[in-house]
Write an enzyme that holds these catalytic residues in place. Sequence first.
Site, PDB file in Angstrom:
ATOM      1  CE1 TYR A 159      -3.425   2.868   0.439  1.00 51.33           C
ATOM      2  CE2 TYR A 159      -2.105   3.442   2.352  1.00 51.33           C
ATOM      3  CZ  TYR A 159      -3.095   3.753   1.446  1.00 51.33           C
ATOM      4  OH  TYR A 159      -3.743   4.975   1.521  1.00 51.33           O
ATOM      5  CE  LYS A 163      -2.561   6.868  -1.736  1.00 45.62           C
ATOM      6  NZ  LYS A 163      -3.783   7.162  -2.534  1.00 45.62           N
TER       7      LYS A 163
HETATM    8  N1  LIG Z   1      -8.589   6.545   5.081  1.00 45.53           N
HETATM    9  C1  LIG Z   1      -7.466   7.152   5.428  1.00 45.53           C
HETATM   10  O1  LIG Z   1      -7.147   7.289   6.621  1.00 45.53           O
HETATM   11  C2  LIG Z   1      -6.568   7.706   4.368  1.00 45.53           C
HETATM   12  C3  LIG Z   1      -6.843   7.588   3.019  1.00 45.53           C
HETATM   13  N2  LIG Z   1      -5.982   8.139   2.093  1.00 45.53           N
HETATM   14  C4  LIG Z   1      -6.247   8.065   0.651  1.00 45.53           C
HETATM   15  O2  LIG Z   1      -7.501   8.686   0.416  1.00 45.53           O
HETATM   16  C5  LIG Z   1      -8.135   8.087  -0.695  1.00 45.53           C
HETATM   17  C6  LIG Z   1      -9.543   7.701  -0.321  1.00 45.53           C
HETATM   18  O3  LIG Z   1      -9.485   6.782   0.749  1.00 45.53           O
HETATM   19  P1  LIG Z   1     -10.776   6.344   1.576  1.00 45.53           P
HETATM   20  O4  LIG Z   1     -11.883   7.241   1.258  1.00 45.53           O
HETATM   21  O5  LIG Z   1     -10.352   6.141   2.965  1.00 45.53           O
HETATM   22  O6  LIG Z   1     -11.016   4.905   0.954  1.00 45.53           O
HETATM   23  P2  LIG Z   1     -12.349   4.242   0.410  1.00 45.53           P
HETATM   24  O7  LIG Z   1     -12.047   2.828   0.171  1.00 45.53           O
HETATM   25  O8  LIG Z   1     -13.501   4.570   1.304  1.00 45.53           O
HETATM   26  O9  LIG Z   1     -12.583   5.000  -0.963  1.00 45.53           O
HETATM   27  C7  LIG Z   1     -11.902   4.673  -2.136  1.00 45.53           C
HETATM   28  C8  LIG Z   1     -12.897   4.712  -3.270  1.00 45.53           C
HETATM   29  O10 LIG Z   1     -12.185   4.364  -4.466  1.00 45.53           O
HETATM   30  C9  LIG Z   1     -12.992   3.468  -5.169  1.00 45.53           C
HETATM   31  N3  LIG Z   1     -12.171   2.579  -6.001  1.00 45.53           N
HETATM   32  C10 LIG Z   1     -11.357   1.586  -5.568  1.00 45.53           C
HETATM   33  N4  LIG Z   1     -10.814   0.959  -6.603  1.00 45.53           N
HETATM   34  C11 LIG Z   1     -11.275   1.581  -7.720  1.00 45.53           C
HETATM   35  C12 LIG Z   1     -11.084   1.391  -9.100  1.00 45.53           C
HETATM   36  N5  LIG Z   1     -10.309   0.397  -9.558  1.00 45.53           N
HETATM   37  N6  LIG Z   1     -11.699   2.212  -9.963  1.00 45.53           N
HETATM   38  C13 LIG Z   1     -12.507   3.191  -9.509  1.00 45.53           C
HETATM   39  N7  LIG Z   1     -12.745   3.422  -8.214  1.00 45.53           N
HETATM   40  C14 LIG Z   1     -12.130   2.624  -7.328  1.00 45.53           C
HETATM   41  C15 LIG Z   1     -13.728   2.642  -4.127  1.00 45.53           C
HETATM   42  O11 LIG Z   1     -14.891   2.032  -4.683  1.00 45.53           O
HETATM   43  C16 LIG Z   1     -14.040   3.707  -3.090  1.00 45.53           C
HETATM   44  O12 LIG Z   1     -15.291   4.293  -3.325  1.00 45.53           O
HETATM   45  C17 LIG Z   1      -7.277   6.892  -1.107  1.00 45.53           C
HETATM   46  O13 LIG Z   1      -6.539   7.236  -2.249  1.00 45.53           O
HETATM   47  C18 LIG Z   1      -6.374   6.676   0.095  1.00 45.53           C
HETATM   48  O14 LIG Z   1      -5.146   6.138  -0.299  1.00 45.53           O
HETATM   49  C19 LIG Z   1      -4.876   8.828   2.479  1.00 45.53           C
HETATM   50  C20 LIG Z   1      -4.577   8.967   3.788  1.00 45.53           C
HETATM   51  C21 LIG Z   1      -5.376   8.424   4.847  1.00 45.53           C
HETATM   52  C1  LIG Z   2      -4.715  -3.567  17.256  1.00 49.75           C
HETATM   53  C2  LIG Z   2      -3.564  -2.758  16.725  1.00 49.75           C
HETATM   54  C3  LIG Z   2      -2.449  -2.693  17.687  1.00 49.75           C
HETATM   55  C4  LIG Z   2      -4.020  -1.384  16.333  1.00 49.75           C
HETATM   56  C5  LIG Z   2      -4.629  -1.410  14.959  1.00 49.75           C
HETATM   57  C6  LIG Z   2      -4.824  -0.020  14.440  1.00 49.75           C
HETATM   58  C7  LIG Z   2      -4.585   0.023  12.943  1.00 49.75           C
HETATM   59  C8  LIG Z   2      -5.673  -0.779  12.282  1.00 49.75           C
HETATM   60  C9  LIG Z   2      -4.532   1.462  12.453  1.00 49.75           C
HETATM   61  C10 LIG Z   2      -3.434   2.238  13.175  1.00 49.75           C
HETATM   62  C11 LIG Z   2      -2.929   3.292  12.222  1.00 49.75           C
HETATM   63  C12 LIG Z   2      -3.833   3.186  11.004  1.00 49.75           C
HETATM   64  C13 LIG Z   2      -3.305   3.689   9.654  1.00 49.75           C
HETATM   65  C14 LIG Z   2      -2.859   5.126   9.724  1.00 49.75           C
HETATM   66  O1  LIG Z   2      -3.873   5.962  10.221  1.00 49.75           O
HETATM   67  C15 LIG Z   2      -2.361   5.639   8.408  1.00 49.75           C
HETATM   68  C16 LIG Z   2      -3.158   5.243   7.216  1.00 49.75           C
HETATM   69  C17 LIG Z   2      -3.066   6.004   6.098  1.00 49.75           C
HETATM   70  C18 LIG Z   2      -3.652   5.630   4.883  1.00 49.75           C
HETATM   71  O2  LIG Z   2      -3.368   6.212   3.850  1.00 49.75           O
HETATM   72  C19 LIG Z   2      -4.573   4.485   4.836  1.00 49.75           C
HETATM   73  C20 LIG Z   2      -5.007   3.998   6.178  1.00 49.75           C
HETATM   74  C21 LIG Z   2      -3.870   3.938   7.186  1.00 49.75           C
HETATM   75  C22 LIG Z   2      -2.840   2.924   6.665  1.00 49.75           C
HETATM   76  C23 LIG Z   2      -4.420   3.536   8.577  1.00 49.75           C
HETATM   77  C24 LIG Z   2      -4.933   2.071   8.560  1.00 49.75           C
HETATM   78  C25 LIG Z   2      -5.312   1.545   9.949  1.00 49.75           C
HETATM   79  C26 LIG Z   2      -4.174   1.695  10.953  1.00 49.75           C
HETATM   80  C27 LIG Z   2      -3.001   0.829  10.567  1.00 49.75           C
END
Ligand SMILES: NC(=O)C1=CN([C@@H]2O[C@H](COP(=O)(O)OP(=O)(O)OC[C@H]3O[C@@H](n4cnc5c(N)ncnc54)[C@H](O)[C@@H]3O)[C@@H](O)[C@H]2O)C=CC1
Ligand SMILES: CC(C)CCC[C@@H](C)[C@H]1CC[C@H]2[C@@H]3[C@H](O)CC4=CC(=O)CC[C@]4(C)[C@H]3CC[C@]12C
Length: 369
Positions: A159, A163
């Site tokens: 992952y 990214k």
């Molecule tokens: N959730 C988090 O804490 C973080 C997320 N991100 C980034 O933010 C972005 C959004 O993440 P989230 O909303 O958390 O994830 P999510 O899984 O809720 O949303 C991702 C969306 O992309 C769509 N998707 C996946 N594969 C696809 C494909 N092949 N074609 C078209 N659409 C596709 C999914 O259907 C989903 O709706 C991602 O790029 C992720 O890497 C970055 C930092 C932290």
């Molecule tokens: C039971 C364990 C000791 C604790 C589990 C917690 C984990 C599931 C989560 C702790 C940190 C999270 C990640 C972090 O917030 C950074 C992220 C950034 C992204 O771009 C995608 C999600 C994630 C990797 C997020 C995923 C869950 C954790 C690993």
Amino acid sequence: MAGSAEARKLVYLVTGGCGFLGEHVVRMLLEREPRLRELRVFDLHLSPWLEELKTGPVQVTGIQGDVSEAHEVAAAVSGAHVVIHTAGLVDVFGRASPETIYKVNVQGTQNVVEACVQTGTRFLVYTSSMEVVGPNIKGHPFYRGNEDTPYEAVHEHPYPHSKAQAERLVLEANGRMVHGGLPLVTCALRPTGIYGEGHQIMRDFYHQGLRLGGRLFRAIPASVEHGRVYVGNVAWMHVLVARELEHRAALMGGQVYFCYDKSPYKSYEDFNMEFLGPCGLRLVGTRPLLPYWLLVLLATLNALLQWLLRPLLLYAPLLNPYTLVVANTTFTVSTNKAQRHFGYEPLFSWEDSRTRTILWMQGMDSSAQ
Ligand SMILES: NC(=O)C1=CN([C@@H]2O[C@H](COP(=O)(O)OP(=O)(O)OC[C@H]3O[C@@H](n4cnc5c(N)ncnc54)[C@H](O)[C@@H]3O)[C@@H](O)[C@H]2O)C=CC1
Ligand SMILES: CC(C)CCC[C@@H](C)[C@H]1CC[C@H]2[C@@H]3[C@H](O)CC4=CC(=O)CC[C@]4(C)[C@H]3CC[C@]12C
């Protein structure tokens, strides 16, 4: 005249627009981008709530498609002024194969870049992640660092690796000539751990706590800080960047910005308790209940079980060697780059962010009964 039919001329495309972050970006654009004429929402799976958005002044077009299919991406991008590329496969639990993660995150992003170049779209905002920097597998702390803080980024997990590769593709594309002869302007936003309404992992912790009789057991020392940012503020940053890229192309093109707000610096578990606590859960222990070596052993065992069981079933628990290192390593940001470059101020205070998240969780609770 802001918001009137004459002022509405821009076409935006949001990839991954039905995901956790994507939905907030879509709703934020409709609320706060008065120049929007058409909003294209591209996703592998289109959500039913999209229908409700089709009654407003902006034409909302749902496009079911796969970012790893170049022709589908090109068709969706054609005619768009701005692309916000949030689509991605977020998987640190081993649910998807490394090949699938690369296909979606790297090839998908390459397809978006090429589609912009071929069709003449000039502005591309990419949702990257803190994970392109760290934490690294050596567990080096990144304590309140900024975009210029030196850090040994080592990516072994698919992952963060994907990214980082995708982010590089986006940044290297800045300045490429698009169809029509003008330069592409790109930048990347790096959220830390996003929280807020719709956050699946928060939901999982909540249900796990209910199963354990309203308790969660501390696994990580309270002193390990983990960066978190409210989803509404991450969405707001995307909207602002998309708007300002045109006016500040020389300054912002090719840049990376951490996504930040006023959420407090806490450990991953203590931060979650800000929401889980008011929903009736309790975090047991002021120190981790299990020694770290035992957690490492359990995480390794989980990884082994995942591998052994793979031919029969998908075993993908939250605890694995990678998530343990991420949760157990300090990684927090302290920066004002977004404020300096494009005037970003968080739209939601910490109190608002907290209240909104709690209300969402409490609503989820009553709808489950
Ligand atoms: N959730 C988090 O804490 C973080 C997320 N991100 C980034 O933010 C972005 C959004 O993440 P989230 O909303 O958390 O994830 P999510 O899984 O809720 O949303 C991702 C969306 O992309 C769509 N998707 C996946 N594969 C696809 C494909 N092949 N074609 C078209 N659409 C596709 C999914 O259907 C989903 O709706 C991602 O790029 C992720 O890497 C970055 C930092 C932290
Ligand atoms: C039971 C364990 C000791 C604790 C589990 C917690 C984990 C599931 C989560 C702790 C940190 C999270 C990640 C972090 O917030 C950074 C992220 C950034 C992204 O771009 C995608 C999600 C994630 C990797 C997020 C995923 C869950 C954790 C690993």
